[in-house]
Write a protein that holds these residues in place. Structure first.
Motif, PDB file in Angstrom:
ATOM      1  N   GLY A 165       0.838  -1.199   0.000  1.00 12.53           N
ATOM      2  CA  GLY A 165       0.000   0.000   0.000  1.00 12.53           C
ATOM      3  C   GLY A 165       0.863   1.235   0.000  1.00 12.53           C
ATOM      4  N   LEU A 166       0.467   2.229   0.745  1.00  6.82           N
ATOM      5  CA  LEU A 166       1.232   3.471   0.883  1.00  6.82           C
ATOM      6  C   LEU A 166       1.224   3.891   2.344  1.00  6.82           C
ATOM      7  CD1 LEU A 166      -0.214   5.507  -2.137  1.00  6.82           C
ATOM      8  CD2 LEU A 166       2.068   4.498  -2.012  1.00  6.82           C
ATOM      9  N   ALA A 167       2.286   4.503   2.783  1.00  4.82           N
ATOM     10  CA  ALA A 167       2.367   5.001   4.154  1.00  4.82           C
ATOM     11  C   ALA A 167       3.143   6.303   4.164  1.00  4.82           C
ATOM     12  CB  ALA A 167       3.050   3.968   5.059  1.00  4.82           C
ATOM     13  N   ALA A 168       2.832   7.159   5.116  1.00  2.00           N
ATOM     14  CA  ALA A 168       3.534   8.435   5.260  1.00  2.00           C
ATOM     15  C   ALA A 168       3.786   8.691   6.735  1.00  2.00           C
ATOM     16  CB  ALA A 168       2.718   9.576   4.660  1.00  2.00           C
ATOM     17  N   GLU A 169       4.948   9.208   7.034  1.00  2.00           N
ATOM     18  CA  GLU A 169       5.292   9.573   8.401  1.00  2.00           C
ATOM     19  C   GLU A 169       5.508  11.077   8.466  1.00  2.00           C
ATOM     20  OE1 GLU A 169       8.723   7.265   9.388  1.00  2.00           O
ATOM     21  OE2 GLU A 169       7.533   5.513   9.967  1.00  2.00           O
ATOM     22  N   VAL A 170       4.829  11.728   9.373  1.00  2.00           N
ATOM     23  CA  VAL A 170       4.934  13.181   9.528  1.00  2.00           C
ATOM     24  C   VAL A 170       5.511  13.473  10.901  1.00  2.00           C
ATOM     25  CG1 VAL A 170       3.689  15.374   9.540  1.00  2.00           C
ATOM     26  CG2 VAL A 170       2.932  13.518   8.033  1.00  2.00           C
ATOM     27  N   MET A 171       6.581  14.228  10.949  1.00  2.00           N
ATOM     28  CA  MET A 171       7.205  14.591  12.220  1.00  2.00           C
ATOM     29  C   MET A 171       6.573  15.880  12.747  1.00  2.00           C
ATOM     30  SD  MET A 171      11.230  15.341  13.106  1.00  2.00           S
ATOM     31  CE  MET A 171      11.681  13.648  12.707  1.00  2.00           C
ATOM     32  N   THR A 198       3.414  20.995  11.448  1.00  2.00           N
ATOM     33  CA  THR A 198       4.601  20.266  11.908  1.00  2.00           C
ATOM     34  C   THR A 198       5.358  21.054  12.966  1.00  2.00           C
ATOM     35  OG1 THR A 198       5.958  21.184  10.125  1.00  2.00           O
ATOM     36  CG2 THR A 198       4.842  19.107   9.681  1.00  2.00           C
ATOM     37  N   TYR A 199       5.164  22.377  13.000  1.00  2.00           N
ATOM     38  CA  TYR A 199       5.830  23.220  13.997  1.00  2.00           C
ATOM     39  C   TYR A 199       4.942  23.506  15.200  1.00  2.00           C
ATOM     40  CZ  TYR A 199       8.832  24.113   9.968  1.00  2.00           C
ATOM     41  OH  TYR A 199       9.655  23.967   8.887  1.00  2.00           O
ATOM     42  N   THR A 200       3.632  23.573  14.965  1.00  2.00           N
ATOM     43  CA  THR A 200       2.729  24.039  16.026  1.00  2.00           C
ATOM     44  C   THR A 200       2.019  22.922  16.769  1.00  2.00           C
ATOM     45  OG1 THR A 200       0.913  24.265  14.442  1.00  2.00           O
ATOM     46  CG2 THR A 200       2.320  26.191  14.782  1.00  2.00           C
ATOM     47  N   GLU A 201       1.928  21.730  16.173  1.00  2.00           N
ATOM     48  CA  GLU A 201       1.124  20.656  16.756  1.00  2.00           C
ATOM     49  C   GLU A 201       1.993  19.498  17.241  1.00  2.00           C
ATOM     50  OE1 GLU A 201      -2.055  21.101  17.130  1.00  2.00           O
ATOM     51  OE2 GLU A 201      -2.241  22.899  15.893  1.00  2.00           O
ATOM     52  N   THR A 202       1.390  18.669  18.059  1.00  2.00           N
ATOM     53  CA  THR A 202       2.058  17.440  18.518  1.00  2.00           C
ATOM     54  C   THR A 202       1.530  16.217  17.780  1.00  2.00           C
ATOM     55  OG1 THR A 202       0.445  17.196  20.310  1.00  2.00           O
ATOM     56  CG2 THR A 202       2.473  18.404  20.814  1.00  2.00           C
ATOM     57  N   GLY A 203       0.541  16.390  16.924  1.00  2.00           N
ATOM     58  CA  GLY A 203      -0.021  15.289  16.152  1.00  2.00           C
ATOM     59  C   GLY A 203      -0.963  15.831  15.100  1.00  2.00           C
ATOM     60  N   PHE A 204      -1.594  14.916  14.359  1.00  2.00           N
ATOM     61  CA  PHE A 204      -2.503  15.317  13.294  1.00  2.00           C
ATOM     62  C   PHE A 204      -3.712  16.065  13.854  1.00  2.00           C
ATOM     63  CE2 PHE A 204      -0.524  11.808  10.831  1.00  2.00           C
ATOM     64  CZ  PHE A 204      -0.292  12.481   9.631  1.00  2.00           C
ATOM     65  N   THR A 205      -4.071  17.164  13.183  1.00  2.00           N
ATOM     66  CA  THR A 205      -5.386  17.739  13.406  1.00  2.00           C
ATOM     67  C   THR A 205      -6.379  16.918  12.572  1.00  2.00           C
ATOM     68  OG1 THR A 205      -5.208  19.261  11.535  1.00  2.00           O
ATOM     69  CG2 THR A 205      -4.393  20.042  13.675  1.00  2.00           C
ATOM     70  N   GLU A 206      -7.644  17.110  12.836  1.00  2.00           N
ATOM     71  CA  GLU A 206      -8.659  16.359  12.090  1.00  2.00           C
ATOM     72  C   GLU A 206      -8.580  16.661  10.595  1.00  2.00           C
ATOM     73  OE1 GLU A 206     -13.557  15.853  11.911  1.00  2.00           O
ATOM     74  OE2 GLU A 206     -12.603  16.887  13.599  1.00  2.00           O
ATOM     75  N   ALA A 207      -8.418  17.946  10.244  1.00  2.00           N
ATOM     76  CA  ALA A 207      -8.352  18.333   8.839  1.00  2.00           C
ATOM     77  C   ALA A 207      -7.088  17.781   8.180  1.00  2.00           C
ATOM     78  CB  ALA A 207      -8.385  19.851   8.722  1.00  2.00           C
ATOM     79  N   ARG A 209      -5.313  15.081   9.004  1.00  2.00           N
ATOM     80  CA  ARG A 209      -5.432  13.637   8.792  1.00  2.00           C
ATOM     81  C   ARG A 209      -6.406  13.319   7.667  1.00  2.00           C
ATOM     82  NH1 ARG A 209      -4.110   9.284  11.729  1.00  2.00           N
ATOM     83  NH2 ARG A 209      -3.543  10.551  13.545  1.00  2.00           N
ATOM     84  N   GLU A 210      -7.497  14.059   7.607  1.00  2.00           N
ATOM     85  CA  GLU A 210      -8.503  13.812   6.563  1.00  2.00           C
ATOM     86  C   GLU A 210      -7.910  14.021   5.169  1.00  2.00           C
ATOM     87  OE1 GLU A 210     -12.325  16.082   4.585  1.00  2.00           O
ATOM     88  OE2 GLU A 210     -11.617  16.702   6.566  1.00  2.00           O
ATOM     89  N   ALA A 211      -7.217  15.145   4.977  1.00  2.00           N
ATOM     90  CA  ALA A 211      -6.671  15.449   3.659  1.00  2.00           C
ATOM     91  C   ALA A 211      -5.579  14.462   3.268  1.00  2.00           C
ATOM     92  CB  ALA A 211      -6.114  16.873   3.645  1.00  2.00           C
ATOM     93  N   THR A 212      -4.715  14.110   4.215  1.00  2.00           N
ATOM     94  CA  THR A 212      -3.623  13.183   3.922  1.00  2.00           C
ATOM     95  C   THR A 212      -4.161  11.805   3.562  1.00  2.00           C
ATOM     96  OG1 THR A 212      -2.184  14.390   5.467  1.00  2.00           O
ATOM     97  CG2 THR A 212      -1.486  12.176   4.807  1.00  2.00           C
ATOM     98  N   THR A 213      -5.113  11.321   4.344  1.00  2.00           N
ATOM     99  CA  THR A 213      -5.714  10.020   4.063  1.00  2.00           C
ATOM    100  C   THR A 213      -6.429  10.029   2.719  1.00  2.00           C
ATOM    101  OG1 THR A 213      -6.040   9.660   6.438  1.00  2.00           O
ATOM    102  CG2 THR A 213      -7.286   8.256   4.942  1.00  2.00           C
ATOM    103  N   SER A 214      -7.047  11.152   2.388  1.00  2.00           N
ATOM    104  CA  SER A 214      -7.800  11.253   1.138  1.00  2.00           C
ATOM    105  C   SER A 214      -6.883  11.153  -0.071  1.00  2.00           C
ATOM    106  CB  SER A 214      -8.574  12.569   1.104  1.00  2.00           C
ATOM    107  OG  SER A 214      -9.222  12.734  -0.137  1.00  2.00           O
ATOM    108  N   TYR A 215      -5.807  11.945  -0.104  1.00  2.00           N
ATOM    109  CA  TYR A 215      -4.969  11.900  -1.316  1.00  2.00           C
ATOM    110  C   TYR A 215      -4.150  10.620  -1.388  1.00  2.00           C
ATOM    111  CZ  TYR A 215      -0.736  13.798   1.101  1.00  2.00           C
ATOM    112  OH  TYR A 215       0.345  14.007   1.916  1.00  2.00           O
ATOM    113  N   MET A 216      -3.773  10.053  -0.251  1.00  2.00           N
ATOM    114  CA  MET A 216      -3.068   8.772  -0.292  1.00  2.00           C
ATOM    115  C   MET A 216      -3.988   7.657  -0.781  1.00  2.00           C
ATOM    116  SD  MET A 216      -0.686   8.870   3.143  1.00  2.00           S
ATOM    117  CE  MET A 216      -0.168   7.176   2.895  1.00  2.00           C
TER     118      MET A 216
END
Length: 593
Positions: A165-171, A198-207, A209-216
């Motif tokens: 499949g496909l996977a992505a890691e975001v720091m 990536t600078y302001t958060e400690t993890g995915f926001t809802e938006a 995660r939604e966009a990343t999952t959608s295009y992947m």
């Protein structure tokens, strides 16, 4: 006296450092010239008169378009030049087929799709494609997606088939900055413009995660459907096979994912057998270097390529190379030069960029519009990326093509800073700011947080850019502004999704873009065209002159003067002159005879 010695020794050190740097540059240039000579000697080997099998190694990382540095001798053939070379080979009766070394670890989805389309076009011309893989070792499906349409796929029997499949890691650095008392301050338009996360958060926001999952998911669906069509499976069968990975080589063979097991030497021999007695393998780069199309009277289509981050200025000033960038001055001037050239019938603008400066993007946008006003159709060919500023510069084109897997859109803007005052304080470092003038003078200082009025002013700047961007898209794509505002908000889309949204006109690759340019220019589909790159590539000598501040005219004059001074008549005159009293030119060299 003290100042004298400081100046004296400083001058000596400067001369030494300058000399060392000059030597280093000269060594580099000499090495590059030797490499070019060796490469040229290898490429001068005569091509076989018949029975050629071209060999293409996709394991090598490569650029989408050729490097602008004339010293990039070691760069592998770019994606665009691979496509053009295979197109040339389609009508070369000496070429029987191509042997591909598959990428084991995956590649950019757009690049994989471009290669897959080039393979399909090559096969349609009646040529065979045999691919060998020393394993598909990455869980990413893209390496297999690129070659799944081959006539035969060989897999080394000790390797494995692992596409799943496909996977992505975001720091996310938000927690790290908090730990060190750093304060990231960003403004973004809007919630899907998530690079700042990536600078302001400690993890995915809802938006996010939604966009990343959608295009992947869109890229994965495209790959699955393509593989299913190539291998004669249903989509559900391919999904089941991928999701059951990893497979042994034997299991992949039994499942029909590959056709034969063996080493690359076995696949090469099979390709030669298929090509016929006396056939030979020729590296695609060697064939490319010896197969430049002859000059013709065919209509001219300008090819302008931009890859990397978009920045103001030339972004092409270092002749020794570096990271590829799209300069606002450089690219807009190339577009305008092509628009003013009476021989140019249309312009193909190839874009592979994640975005960058809004100002430079708008400068290129303006040049595209000027070209259209001059009567030159502009077609944009999107590579793996044409997002944010990359989409901004593409929006006004007459026709826009993208791969189904291209990442595009990201119509939005962000900006900000990271305040490090308290971070420095943890290690006893104190930086104090002094300013004069308005309050905004310290707005981008990393030593103090925004005041309320500074944040408001900065946000207003970002909002103004966002309004310009969305209006540019609405005008360029002939969409209602309200519709653009719905699909913008900084969200990334794939080419397949962008087609449904009206952000692109067609799913297709580089050759499809050239065909579209021909149609818009009124050139018959069956007619040949000349692709002329704008601006032309500099020669190593021109780059060398730029590097050391020597103009081409002065260098040519010096060369002619030197040749003149070596003439026997001139040398004799100089010697005779030296015998006369007064100011003399001395030379102890013997007069040549």
């Amino acid at each position: 006296m003290k100042q004298f010695w400081i100046t004296f020794f400083g001058s000596i050190v400067g001369v030494i450092v300058g000399s060392v740097l000059a030597v280093i540059v000269m060594v580099f240039l000499i090495g590059a010239m030797i490499a070019a000579a060796v490469e040229g000697a290898e490429n001068d080997t005569a091509l076989p008169r018949d029975g050629m099998v071209l060999e293409l190694d996709l394991r090598t990382p490569r650029l989408d378009s050729p490097s602008r540095s004339p010293f990039a001798f070691a760069e592998p053939l770019s994606v665009v030049d691979i496509v053009r070379t295979l197109e040339h080979a389609e009508t070369d009766n000496r070429v029987q087929g191509v042997l591909i070394r598959a990428n084991e670890f995956g590649m950019a989805p757009g690049m994989a799709e471009e290669m897959r389309e080039a393979i399909a076009d090559f096969q349609e011309a009646g040529k065979f494609v045999i691919t060998h893989a020393q394993g598909f070792e990455s869980p990413s499906v893209t390496g297999y997606f690129a070659v799944s349409g081959s006539d035969e796929i060989w897999l080394q029997d000790t390797a494995s088939f692992t596409p799943a499949g496909l996977a992505a890691e975001v720091m996310f650095l938000g927690g790290l900055f908090e730990h060190f008392n750093a304060q990231p301050q960003f403004e973004q338009f809007h919630e899907y413009k998530n690079a700042a996360n990536t600078y302001t958060e400690t993890g995915f926001t809802e938006a996010h995660r939604e966009a990343t999952t959608s295009y992947m998911g869109s890229i994965y669906d495209t790959a699955v459907a393509a593989v299913a069509g190539d291998r004669g499976f249903s989509v559900d069968q391919v999904r089941s096979l991928f999701e059951a990975s990893p497979h042994t080589a034997e299991d992949a063979l039994d499942a029909g994912l590959v056709d034969r097991l063996g080493h690359v030497v076995d696949a090469r021999e099979a390709a030669l057998d298929r090509a016929g007695t006396g056939s030979e393998v020729v590296e695609l780069t060697v064939y490319f270097n010896q197969s430049a199309p002859a000059w013709s009277h065919s209509p001219v289509i300008a090819l302008i390529e931009g890859q990397g981050a978009i920045v103001t200025g030339d972004a092409d000033q270092n002749p020794l190379g570096g990271d590829e960038m799209i300069g606002g001055d450089f690219t807009s001037e190339a577009i305008l030069a092509a628009a003013e050239d009476p021989d140019v019938r249309a312009i193909v603008l190839r874009v592979d960029s994640p975005g960058g400066s809004a100002i430079a993007s708008d400068q290129i946008w303006h040049a595209v519009n000027r070209a259209r006003e001059a009567g030159k159709p502009v077609v944009v060919s999107m590579a793996s990326l044409a997002a944010s500023g990359g989409y901004y510069m593409a929006a006004p084109a007459d026709y826009v093509l993208a791969h189904a897997t291209t990442l595009t859109g990201s119509i939005g803007v962000l900006g900000g800073k990271i305040v490090l005052d308290e971070t420095f304080g943890m290690v006893g470092l104190n930086v104090e700011t002094v300013s004069v003038g308005g309050e905004y003078a310290t707005a981008m200082s990393s030593q103090q947080a925004w005041t309320e009025s500074q944040r408001t002013a900065f946000r207003n700047q970002m909002e103004d850019i966002y309004e310009d961007f969305t209006q540019r898209v609405a005008d360029g794509r002939d969409l209602p502004l309200e519709r653009v505002l719905e699909i913008a908000r900084g969200r990334v889309w794939t080419g397949a999704q962008a087609l449904d949204l009206g952000l692109v006109d067609e799913i297709g690759g580089f050759r499809d873009a050239v065909d579209a340019a021909k149609e818009l220019a009124g050139i018959a589909p069956e007619s040949n065209v000349r692709l002329r790159r704008f601006p032309r590539q500099r020669t190593p000598l021109e780059a060398f002159q730029e590097l050391f501040g020597v103009s081409a005219e002065s260098a040519e004059t010096a060369a002619r003067l030197n040749a003149l001074m070596e003439l026997p008549e001139v040398r004799a005159a100089i010697e005779a002159r030296q015998e006369q009293p007064g100011v003399q030119m001395r030379s102890h060299a013997a007069t040549p005879h």
